[in-house]
Design a protein around this motif. Structure first.
Motif, PDB file in Angstrom:
ATOM      1  N   ASP A 193       0.830  -1.216   0.000  1.00  0.00           N
ATOM      2  CA  ASP A 193       0.000   0.000   0.000  1.00  0.00           C
ATOM      3  C   ASP A 193       0.857   1.256   0.000  1.00  0.00           C
ATOM      4  O   ASP A 193       0.521   2.259  -0.648  1.00  0.00           O
ATOM      5  CB  ASP A 193      -0.932   0.003   1.211  1.00  0.00           C
TER       6      ASP A 193
ATOM      7  N   HIS B  72       2.239   1.580  -3.618  1.00  0.00           N
ATOM      8  CA  HIS B  72       1.222   1.868  -4.625  1.00  0.00           C
ATOM      9  C   HIS B  72       0.562   3.225  -4.417  1.00  0.00           C
ATOM     10  O   HIS B  72      -0.070   3.759  -5.334  1.00  0.00           O
ATOM     11  CB  HIS B  72       0.187   0.750  -4.644  1.00  0.00           C
TER      12      HIS B  72
ATOM     13  N   SER C 222       3.257   4.851  -6.684  1.00  0.00           N
ATOM     14  CA  SER C 222       3.344   4.320  -8.045  1.00  0.00           C
ATOM     15  C   SER C 222       2.507   3.058  -8.160  1.00  0.00           C
ATOM     16  O   SER C 222       2.806   2.049  -7.495  1.00  0.00           O
ATOM     17  CB  SER C 222       4.804   4.007  -8.404  1.00  0.00           C
ATOM     18  N   ARG C 223       1.497   3.076  -9.001  1.00  0.00           N
ATOM     19  CA  ARG C 223       0.657   1.892  -9.196  1.00  0.00           C
ATOM     20  C   ARG C 223       1.368   0.825 -10.013  1.00  0.00           C
ATOM     21  O   ARG C 223       0.948  -0.328 -10.029  1.00  0.00           O
ATOM     22  CB  ARG C 223      -0.646   2.283  -9.909  1.00  0.00           C
ATOM     23  N   ASP C 224       2.434   1.188 -10.713  1.00  0.00           N
ATOM     24  CA  ASP C 224       3.078   0.261 -11.635  1.00  0.00           C
ATOM     25  C   ASP C 224       4.162  -0.595 -10.980  1.00  0.00           C
ATOM     26  O   ASP C 224       4.533  -1.625 -11.527  1.00  0.00           O
ATOM     27  CB  ASP C 224       3.709   1.030 -12.809  1.00  0.00           C
TER      28      ASP C 224
END
Length: 310
Positions: free
Chosen positions: A292, A295, A298-300
């Protein structure tokens, strides 16, 4: 004073929920270890515990922060000398089939540097790091291997198939966010005086390694000098996570700069516990919260963990 109070409160909450946190962290670690770290053919990356790694490629090995001697807690409390353990080296640092290209040290706290001189002597390689590392090498009578110890920032060192560069960095302020433990330069003048507290931090480096068409960035402690980071689009970020809660906005500051494809957490195991015994985690390391945290910036980015050597 708000930061120290916050850290004390966080430690108190962690102590109150220690059992559930430990279970959550253990579950998270199993999940991280189940994920494949994709590497080029022929390249292997082995985690030795704490921030220690061995990389192997094309008949060459490279050590980073190797620490297998595992100084017991009583040596820290009683100020007993902390030295390399030859039996641990025989068991956990077997001689590679090819050549050892070098040993790299990000800073000279005992859990990063105590074994570096013995590794250099055993494999006949040079050590690379700070002026404090050079002083440690000389204490061990290794002047001839200390010729290139004091590295230049950003200089590319060609070590066999590995291209290595050192980035000026910082150590997390583990003392309630106020100070770095055992800060300053290593100035001990005799091996008998090398208690764990005598392994002063010295200059801190982030270490960039290019090999086999990919790049890795090793950060032994969770802090940084923001504008010092020049490398971008790192494939593998070997990220020390134990002290990240003591560094403000750590992930928000470092992830956009490195832009890693995958984060491999490191420095989360109990560094007093001997190798060969069941692994314990550092108190309050919060591995379960790591995805968490990442992310949110950065979601990637992916998360994967390597099993420990022993």
């Amino acid at each position: 004073m708000l930061q120290p109070v916050r850290h004390v409160a966080d430690l108190a909450r962690s102590a109150a929920t220690r059992g559930s946190r430990a279970r959550d962290d253990a579950d998270a670690l199993r999940d991280f270890e189940s994920r494949t770290l994709e590497l080029p053919d022929g390249l292997s990356v082995q985690w030795l515990g704490v921030s220690g790694y061995r990389l192997d490629f094309e008949g060459h090995s490279l050590y980073v922060d190797p620490y297998v001697s595992r100084v017991p807690l009583r040596s820290l409390l009683l100020r007993r000398p902390a030295r390399p353990d030859p039996r641990a080296h025989e068991r956990f640092l077997p001689a590679p089939a090819g050549e050892v290209a070098g040993v790299l040290v990000g800073h000279t706290h005992f859990d990063h540097a105590v074994d570096a001189p013995a590794v250099a002597r055993r494999f006949g390689c040079r050590a690379y790091g700070s002026a404090s590392l050079a002083a440690l090498m000389r204490l061990h009578g290794l002047d001839e291997l200390a010729v290139e110890v004091e590295v230049e920032p950003y200089r590319a060192y060609e070590l066999g198939p590995f291209e290595v560069a050192f980035t000026p960095s910082a150590h997390s302020k583990l003392l309630l966010g106020l100070a770095v433990p055992f800060d300053g330069e290593l100035t001990c003048d005799h091996l008998d005086g090398l208690a764990p507290s005598a392994y002063r931090c010295g200059q801190v480096w982030g270490i960039h390694i290019a090999v086999a068409g990919i790049t890795l960035y090793h950060q032994g402690s969770a802090d940084l000098i923001d504008d010092a980071i020049r490398h971008r689009e790192v494939d593998v970020f070997l990220a020390g996570v134990a002290g990240r809660s003591f560094t403000q906005r750590y992930w928000a500051r470092i992830l956009p700069r490195l832009d890693p494809r995958v984060v491999v957490p490191t420095h989360y195991d109990d560094f007093f516990r001997p190798l060969g015994e069941d692994m314990d985690l550092v108190a309050n390391v919060k591995l379960a919260e790591l995805p968490d945290e990442l992310h949110a910036v950065s979601r990637d980015v992916a998360v994967a963990a390597l099993p420990r050597r022993a």
